[in-house]
Design a protein around this motif. Structure first.
Motif, PDB file in Angstrom:
ATOM      1  N   VAL A 120      -3.095  -9.948   9.111  1.00 16.68           N
ATOM      2  CA  VAL A 120      -4.197  -9.429   8.287  1.00 16.68           C
ATOM      3  C   VAL A 120      -4.181  -7.909   8.273  1.00 16.68           C
ATOM      4  CG1 VAL A 120      -6.706  -9.301   8.064  1.00 16.68           C
ATOM      5  CG2 VAL A 120      -5.628 -11.476   8.660  1.00 16.68           C
ATOM      6  N   PHE A 121      -3.900  -7.294   9.434  1.00 18.05           N
ATOM      7  CA  PHE A 121      -3.857  -5.829   9.511  1.00 18.05           C
ATOM      8  C   PHE A 121      -2.791  -5.262   8.584  1.00 18.05           C
ATOM      9  CE2 PHE A 121      -1.767  -2.073  11.345  1.00 18.05           C
ATOM     10  CZ  PHE A 121      -2.818  -1.164  11.294  1.00 18.05           C
ATOM     11  N   PHE A 122      -1.571  -5.804   8.652  1.00 14.51           N
ATOM     12  CA  PHE A 122      -0.483  -5.297   7.820  1.00 14.51           C
ATOM     13  C   PHE A 122      -0.705  -5.617   6.344  1.00 14.51           C
ATOM     14  CE2 PHE A 122       2.182  -5.450  11.810  1.00 14.51           C
ATOM     15  CZ  PHE A 122       2.292  -4.065  11.913  1.00 14.51           C
ATOM     16  N   SER A 123      -1.326  -6.762   6.060  1.00 10.99           N
ATOM     17  CA  SER A 123      -1.639  -7.097   4.669  1.00 10.99           C
ATOM     18  C   SER A 123      -2.589  -6.066   4.077  1.00 10.99           C
ATOM     19  CB  SER A 123      -2.270  -8.489   4.586  1.00 10.99           C
ATOM     20  OG  SER A 123      -1.362  -9.476   4.964  1.00 10.99           O
ATOM     21  N   ARG A 124      -3.521  -5.599   4.912  1.00 14.18           N
ATOM     22  CA  ARG A 124      -4.482  -4.585   4.475  1.00 14.18           C
ATOM     23  C   ARG A 124      -3.841  -3.196   4.410  1.00 14.18           C
ATOM     24  NH1 ARG A 124      -9.547  -4.059   1.989  1.00 14.18           N
ATOM     25  NH2 ARG A 124     -10.421  -2.055   2.583  1.00 14.18           N
ATOM     26  N   ALA A 125      -3.109  -2.825   5.486  1.00 15.16           N
ATOM     27  CA  ALA A 125      -2.576  -1.469   5.597  1.00 15.16           C
ATOM     28  C   ALA A 125      -1.373  -1.223   4.686  1.00 15.16           C
ATOM     29  CB  ALA A 125      -2.196  -1.182   7.050  1.00 15.16           C
ATOM     30  N   LEU A 126      -0.480  -2.211   4.584  1.00  9.31           N
ATOM     31  CA  LEU A 126       0.762  -2.009   3.830  1.00  9.31           C
ATOM     32  C   LEU A 126       0.705  -2.540   2.406  1.00  9.31           C
ATOM     33  CD1 LEU A 126       3.378  -2.935   6.587  1.00  9.31           C
ATOM     34  CD2 LEU A 126       2.439  -0.681   6.027  1.00  9.31           C
ATOM     35  N   LEU A 127      -0.033  -3.650   2.216  1.00 10.62           N
ATOM     36  CA  LEU A 127      -0.067  -4.284   0.894  1.00 10.62           C
ATOM     37  C   LEU A 127      -1.373  -4.059   0.144  1.00 10.62           C
ATOM     38  CD1 LEU A 127       1.564  -7.700   1.896  1.00 10.62           C
ATOM     39  CD2 LEU A 127       2.682  -5.613   1.076  1.00 10.62           C
ATOM     40  N   GLY A 128      -2.364  -3.476   0.836  1.00  8.35           N
ATOM     41  CA  GLY A 128      -3.637  -3.186   0.177  1.00  8.35           C
ATOM     42  C   GLY A 128      -4.460  -4.411  -0.167  1.00  8.35           C
ATOM     43  N   ILE A 129      -4.230  -5.526   0.527  1.00  2.29           N
ATOM     44  CA  ILE A 129      -4.958  -6.761   0.243  1.00  2.29           C
ATOM     45  C   ILE A 129      -6.278  -6.746   1.012  1.00  2.29           C
ATOM     46  CG2 ILE A 129      -4.915  -9.273   0.445  1.00  2.29           C
ATOM     47  CD1 ILE A 129      -1.873  -9.110   0.231  1.00  2.29           C
ATOM     48  N   PRO A 130      -7.412  -6.901   0.328  1.00  2.00           N
ATOM     49  CA  PRO A 130      -8.714  -6.863   1.014  1.00  2.00           C
ATOM     50  C   PRO A 130      -8.900  -8.047   1.969  1.00  2.00           C
ATOM     51  CG  PRO A 130      -8.970  -7.590  -1.255  1.00  2.00           C
ATOM     52  CD  PRO A 130      -7.541  -7.160  -1.119  1.00  2.00           C
ATOM     53  N   THR A 131      -9.745  -7.838   2.948  1.00  3.98           N
ATOM     54  CA  THR A 131     -10.005  -8.866   3.960  1.00  3.98           C
ATOM     55  C   THR A 131     -11.469  -9.289   3.882  1.00  3.98           C
ATOM     56  OG1 THR A 131      -8.371  -7.847   5.415  1.00  3.98           O
ATOM     57  CG2 THR A 131      -9.888  -9.420   6.414  1.00  3.98           C
ATOM     58  N   SER A 132     -11.715 -10.597   3.789  1.00  5.46           N
ATOM     59  CA  SER A 132     -13.086 -11.101   3.690  1.00  5.46           C
ATOM     60  C   SER A 132     -13.739 -11.130   5.067  1.00  5.46           C
ATOM     61  CB  SER A 132     -13.081 -12.515   3.105  1.00  5.46           C
ATOM     62  OG  SER A 132     -12.441 -13.421   3.995  1.00  5.46           O
ATOM     63  N   TRP A 133     -15.074 -11.191   5.053  1.00 12.92           N
ATOM     64  CA  TRP A 133     -15.809 -11.246   6.312  1.00 12.92           C
ATOM     65  C   TRP A 133     -15.533 -12.548   7.063  1.00 12.92           C
ATOM     66  CZ3 TRP A 133     -17.691  -7.364   8.844  1.00 12.92           C
ATOM     67  CH2 TRP A 133     -18.097  -6.215   8.162  1.00 12.92           C
ATOM     68  N   THR A 134     -15.326 -13.636   6.344  1.00 15.43           N
ATOM     69  CA  THR A 134     -15.022 -14.905   7.009  1.00 15.43           C
ATOM     70  C   THR A 134     -13.681 -14.829   7.744  1.00 15.43           C
ATOM     71  OG1 THR A 134     -14.141 -15.688   4.884  1.00 15.43           O
ATOM     72  CG2 THR A 134     -16.374 -16.386   5.483  1.00 15.43           C
ATOM     73  N   THR A 135     -12.714 -14.135   7.133  1.00 16.28           N
ATOM     74  CA  THR A 135     -11.424 -13.940   7.798  1.00 16.28           C
ATOM     75  C   THR A 135     -11.594 -13.099   9.048  1.00 16.28           C
ATOM     76  OG1 THR A 135     -10.197 -14.094   5.711  1.00 16.28           O
ATOM     77  CG2 THR A 135      -9.107 -12.987   7.547  1.00 16.28           C
ATOM     78  N   ILE A 136     -12.383 -12.040   8.959  1.00 16.47           N
ATOM     79  CA  ILE A 136     -12.628 -11.175  10.124  1.00 16.47           C
ATOM     80  C   ILE A 136     -13.280 -11.963  11.248  1.00 16.47           C
ATOM     81  CG2 ILE A 136     -13.942  -9.188  10.958  1.00 16.47           C
ATOM     82  CD1 ILE A 136     -13.511  -7.892   8.214  1.00 16.47           C
TER      83      ILE A 136
END
Length: 328
Positions: A120-136
């Motif tokens: 999830v971290f790399f998806s956000r940092a490298l690919l710019g994919i947002p993370t939902s609160w349920t995922t967090i």
């Protein structure tokens, strides 16, 4: 597979204290199997084309199992494109086996449980994919399980846990690099497996010479002439490749969700059996940590599958999207 690798990594009566050498040999076995499967695939594809020509206009011809394997040929230009992934691959399987060597088998899945956090971290940092609160929230459950399991582990190993975290990091990077490099091998996972293991075989040699040469020399008159040692090493390499085949077939026959659910169930059984087979001491906090980690991972799978069905946007890297490794 995990139990066999544990024996190879930490049992001096059967193996040697040379995890890099053991991992290198498993890569050699996997590369040889890929080559043999590619040869069988060539013949199977030729037989299929012949059968189609003979039965044209009749009932469809079912392709051979080996028809899925491409010709195993090593093209230097393609190998260069795969090389960055191979560096990550070497880091992944090295830290994976070091973790298994230094921690109890029952704690193994907990030590390597942060893969989805890195995903999830790399998806956000490298690919710019947002993370939902349920995922967090799912990730927080996994992290809580990791802390519980670490706190409850009586034979806690700092270096083993660090190796597990590094393994999780490289598993996540491996997924990202696999997606990026697959087009270089015509999106064929088996061809990528062949290139990866050939490259890894070469990359391990200088590491073995630097860190394990003396250990291997000392073992030449004992383990290295033992048929039990080489049989266990070969079987482990074969199992590593077989797990990759089973994974692909299972996902094709069911779904990635079913594969992740069965993987979670396998990890739970594997951890519980380790308390009995290996005599690992169990504590309430340690066992709770195992199930919290596995529960959080399973919950994450359900959340991501649900999000995928609702959103056509690019999704974070999934843990199941790995190239076949020699030590799964």
């Amino acid at each position: 597979m995990v139990y066999l690798n544990k024996i190879l990594m930490s049992n001096p009566s059967v193996s040697i204290s040379a995890p890099l050498f053991v991992t290198w040999y498993q890569c050699v076995v996997t590369a040889l199997i890929c080559y043999a499967a590619g040869k069988c695939g060539e013949r199977a594809q030729g037989s299929t084309y012949q059968a189609i020509a003979q039965h044209e206009g009749g009932s469809p011809v079912k392709p051979s199992f080996f028809a899925q394997f491409p010709k195993a040929e090593y093209v230097p230009e393609t190998a260069k494109k795969v090389f960055p992934l191979s560096l990550v691959f070497v880091g992944m399987i090295t830290f994976n086996n070091l973790c298994l060597k230094w921690v109890e088998v029952s704690f193994y899945n907990v030590a390597r449980s942060l893969t989805i956090v890195f995903n999830v971290f790399f998806s956000r940092a490298l690919l710019g994919i947002p993370t939902s609160w349920t995922t967090i929230m799912c990730l927080l459950v996994v992290i809580a399980g990791f802390v519980m399991g670490s706190t409850g582990e009586l034979n806690f190993s700092v270096k083993g846990t660090i190796a597990g975290i590094c393994s999780s990091l490289f598993v996540s990077l491996n997924s990202i690099f696999t997606k990026k490099i697959l087009p270089a091998v015509d999106d064929n996972h088996w061809r990528l497996t062949f290139y990866n293991n050939i490259n890894a075989t070469c990359l391990f040699i200088p590491l073995i010479l630097i860190f394990e040469a003396n250990t291997i020399i000392d073992a030449m008159s004992v383990q290295l002439i033992s048929p039990i040692f080489w049989s266990a090493m070969t079987v482990a390499g074969f199992f590593g490749f077989s797990i990759g085949i089973v994974t692909v077939l299972q996902i094709k026959a069911t779904s990635p969700l079913s594969h992740n659910i069965s993987g979670t169930a396998k990890a739970a059984v594997q951890s519980m059996m380790a308390f009995y087979i290996w005599g690992n001491p169990a504590t309430f906090m340690g066992v709770l940590g195992i199930f919290v980690v596995l529960g959080g991972s399973l919950l994450y799978t359900f959340v991501k599958m649900n999000e995928n069905t609702r959103s056509p946007s690019p999704q974070p890297i999934q843990e199941s999207e790995k190239s076949t490794s020699a030590s799964n």
